[in-house]
Scaffold this motif. Sequence first.
Motif, PDB file in Angstrom:
ATOM      1  N   GLN A  97       0.832  -1.209   0.000  1.00 43.42           N
ATOM      2  CA  GLN A  97       0.000   0.000   0.000  1.00 43.42           C
ATOM      3  C   GLN A  97       0.870   1.264   0.000  1.00 43.42           C
ATOM      4  O   GLN A  97       0.585   2.206  -0.731  1.00 43.42           O
ATOM      5  N   VAL A  98       1.916   1.257   0.816  1.00 46.44           N
ATOM      6  CA  VAL A  98       2.753   2.461   0.926  1.00 46.44           C
ATOM      7  C   VAL A  98       3.402   2.805  -0.417  1.00 46.44           C
ATOM      8  O   VAL A  98       3.341   3.958  -0.871  1.00 46.44           O
ATOM      9  N   LEU A  99       3.983   1.812  -1.049  1.00 44.20           N
ATOM     10  CA  LEU A  99       4.668   2.092  -2.320  1.00 44.20           C
ATOM     11  C   LEU A  99       3.678   2.601  -3.369  1.00 44.20           C
ATOM     12  O   LEU A  99       3.942   3.583  -4.068  1.00 44.20           O
ATOM     13  N   LEU A 111      11.855   6.112  -2.754  1.00 50.31           N
ATOM     14  CA  LEU A 111      12.428   5.094  -1.858  1.00 50.31           C
ATOM     15  C   LEU A 111      12.676   5.600  -0.438  1.00 50.31           C
ATOM     16  O   LEU A 111      12.441   4.894   0.537  1.00 50.31           O
ATOM     17  N   GLU A 112      13.106   6.848  -0.360  1.00 46.13           N
ATOM     18  CA  GLU A 112      13.399   7.385   0.968  1.00 46.13           C
ATOM     19  C   GLU A 112      12.129   7.497   1.812  1.00 46.13           C
ATOM     20  O   GLU A 112      12.110   7.138   2.985  1.00 46.13           O
ATOM     21  N   GLU A 113      11.097   7.985   1.158  1.00 43.16           N
ATOM     22  CA  GLU A 113       9.825   8.129   1.872  1.00 43.16           C
ATOM     23  C   GLU A 113       9.230   6.774   2.220  1.00 43.16           C
ATOM     24  O   GLU A 113       8.612   6.588   3.272  1.00 43.16           O
ATOM     25  N   LEU A 139       2.563   6.234  -2.493  1.00 41.84           N
ATOM     26  CA  LEU A 139       3.552   7.280  -2.795  1.00 41.84           C
ATOM     27  C   LEU A 139       3.701   7.518  -4.294  1.00 41.84           C
ATOM     28  O   LEU A 139       3.760   8.659  -4.754  1.00 41.84           O
ATOM     29  N   CYS A 140       3.748   6.428  -5.051  1.00 45.48           N
ATOM     30  CA  CYS A 140       3.879   6.586  -6.512  1.00 45.48           C
ATOM     31  C   CYS A 140       2.667   7.295  -7.096  1.00 45.48           C
ATOM     32  O   CYS A 140       2.782   8.109  -8.014  1.00 45.48           O
ATOM     33  N   TYR A 141       1.507   7.000  -6.538  1.00 47.94           N
ATOM     34  CA  TYR A 141       0.296   7.623  -7.047  1.00 47.94           C
ATOM     35  C   TYR A 141       0.263   9.106  -6.693  1.00 47.94           C
ATOM     36  O   TYR A 141      -0.031   9.961  -7.538  1.00 47.94           O
ATOM     37  N   LYS A 142       0.610   9.388  -5.470  1.00 45.59           N
ATOM     38  CA  LYS A 142       0.560  10.764  -4.989  1.00 45.59           C
ATOM     39  C   LYS A 142       1.538  11.642  -5.774  1.00 45.59           C
ATOM     40  O   LYS A 142       1.223  12.757  -6.163  1.00 45.59           O
ATOM     41  N   LYS A 143       2.730  11.096  -6.019  1.00 47.55           N
ATOM     42  CA  LYS A 143       3.759  11.907  -6.679  1.00 47.55           C
ATOM     43  C   LYS A 143       3.767  11.726  -8.185  1.00 47.55           C
ATOM     44  O   LYS A 143       4.506  12.410  -8.888  1.00 47.55           O
ATOM     45  N   TYR A 168       8.076   5.636   5.951  1.00 45.48           N
ATOM     46  CA  TYR A 168       6.757   5.125   6.352  1.00 45.48           C
ATOM     47  C   TYR A 168       6.885   3.795   7.081  1.00 45.48           C
ATOM     48  O   TYR A 168       6.270   3.588   8.125  1.00 45.48           O
ATOM     49  N   LEU A 169       7.654   2.896   6.497  1.00 43.57           N
ATOM     50  CA  LEU A 169       7.808   1.578   7.123  1.00 43.57           C
ATOM     51  C   LEU A 169       8.381   1.733   8.529  1.00 43.57           C
ATOM     52  O   LEU A 169       7.912   1.123   9.482  1.00 43.57           O
ATOM     53  N   ARG A 170       9.397   2.594   8.602  1.00 43.88           N
ATOM     54  CA  ARG A 170      10.060   2.774   9.893  1.00 43.88           C
ATOM     55  C   ARG A 170       9.089   3.342  10.929  1.00 43.88           C
ATOM     56  O   ARG A 170       8.900   2.772  12.001  1.00 43.88           O
ATOM     57  N   GLU A 171       8.440   4.446  10.567  1.00 48.43           N
ATOM     58  CA  GLU A 171       7.620   5.130  11.553  1.00 48.43           C
ATOM     59  C   GLU A 171       6.343   4.403  11.919  1.00 48.43           C
ATOM     60  O   GLU A 171       5.909   4.435  13.059  1.00 48.43           O
TER      61      GLU A 171
END
Length: 343
Positions: free
Chosen positions: A238-240, A255-257, A243-247, A261-264
Amino acid sequence: MRNPFSLTFGKEPVNVISRDRMLDEITDGFTAENPEFQVCMITGVRGSGKTVLMTEISNRIKAEKGWIVTELNPERDMLHALAAELSNRKELLQIFKDAKINLSVLGVGVEIDSEPPITDVVVALDRMLQHLTKKEKKILLSLDEAVSNQYVREFSSQFQIFLRKNYNVFLLMTGLYENIYELQNEKTLTFLYRAPKFEMTPLNDTLVAKQYKKVFDISDQEAAEMAELVKGYSYAYQVLGYLCYKKQCSYKMVLEEFDAYLREYVYEKIWSELSGNDREAVMAMALSKDSKVESIRKTMDISSEKFSVYRKRLLKKGIARSMQYGYLSFTLPRFREFVLEAD
Ligand SMILES: Nc1ncnc2c1ncn2[C@@H]1O[C@H](COP(=O)(O)OP(=O)(O)OP(=O)(O)O)[C@@H](O)[C@H]1O
Ligand SMILES: [Mg+2]
């Protein structure tokens, strides 16, 4: 258009990758004419999709004739909550009235003037379930994020009695491996020990790639790379996508974001819940270049007997996987990098 990916935990995402096998196995196990089991448990690491799967199973069973499905909260008096929930269902009212069950004292609905009220919630539930069973109703109770607390233990112990009485009651639990493990090891709850346990498996890579390709204008190659990156981990998928959709850009730009997300949202939590020993094992795994059990064990400087205990626990928790004999690697994407930074 709204982002088709969702970062919300516990909510069924629009963009769902089917888990047909588990879904069928559990649903059929409960609903077969001779049910294969009346209790079953789903375990898996945080963010693997337990709640979403449980919701899908519940919805499917809800649609079957004669089934009543209700969700219980492990942080509340579950016996009372169940009595309240059942007695508030309009479609069951007549059954309880016919059975002359007066529940007014419990403050949970049904009132019958001519009958003395029932004052004990267990007695009330027992009678309700007895009559529902007689009317060929089946009751599925779902319990998300089970833990071994007073409410859950008390409820499970009573549930065992209902099972013994052959009532049509079914129980579906989800939880982290360590919590389910603790619960089933309670002396009075050994029936849970025998209940089938389903471990969450990674989402299918091919399906993940296909789904990304459907949403984004990308090549097969890029879709496969994205699938490889998320390693079948539901939340990462979902995260990947999100992010790709949003940007509106390639996955390589986010990748950094993605890591953040995973970390936080999960990895810090997973890490904080590991015991000191497990952390040490996880760290040794992260440091190992070849994922060989032998080298991980050497880093930790412990016997293979002792290491096998760690190994088993990390496998059960869904943090590690063994794709090949003698090897141990992380199930979670970018977890290795996270661990190395966490130190
Ligand atoms: N089958 C699926 N396909 C695609 N995405 C999914 C699927 N299942 C879950 N997800 C996504 O993964 C994330 C985590 O799902 P869910 O909340 O069900 O995990 P969980 O195992 O219950 O986590 P926790 O242990 O923290 O409660 C959510 O963002 C959800 O949208
Ligand atoms: Mg959950």
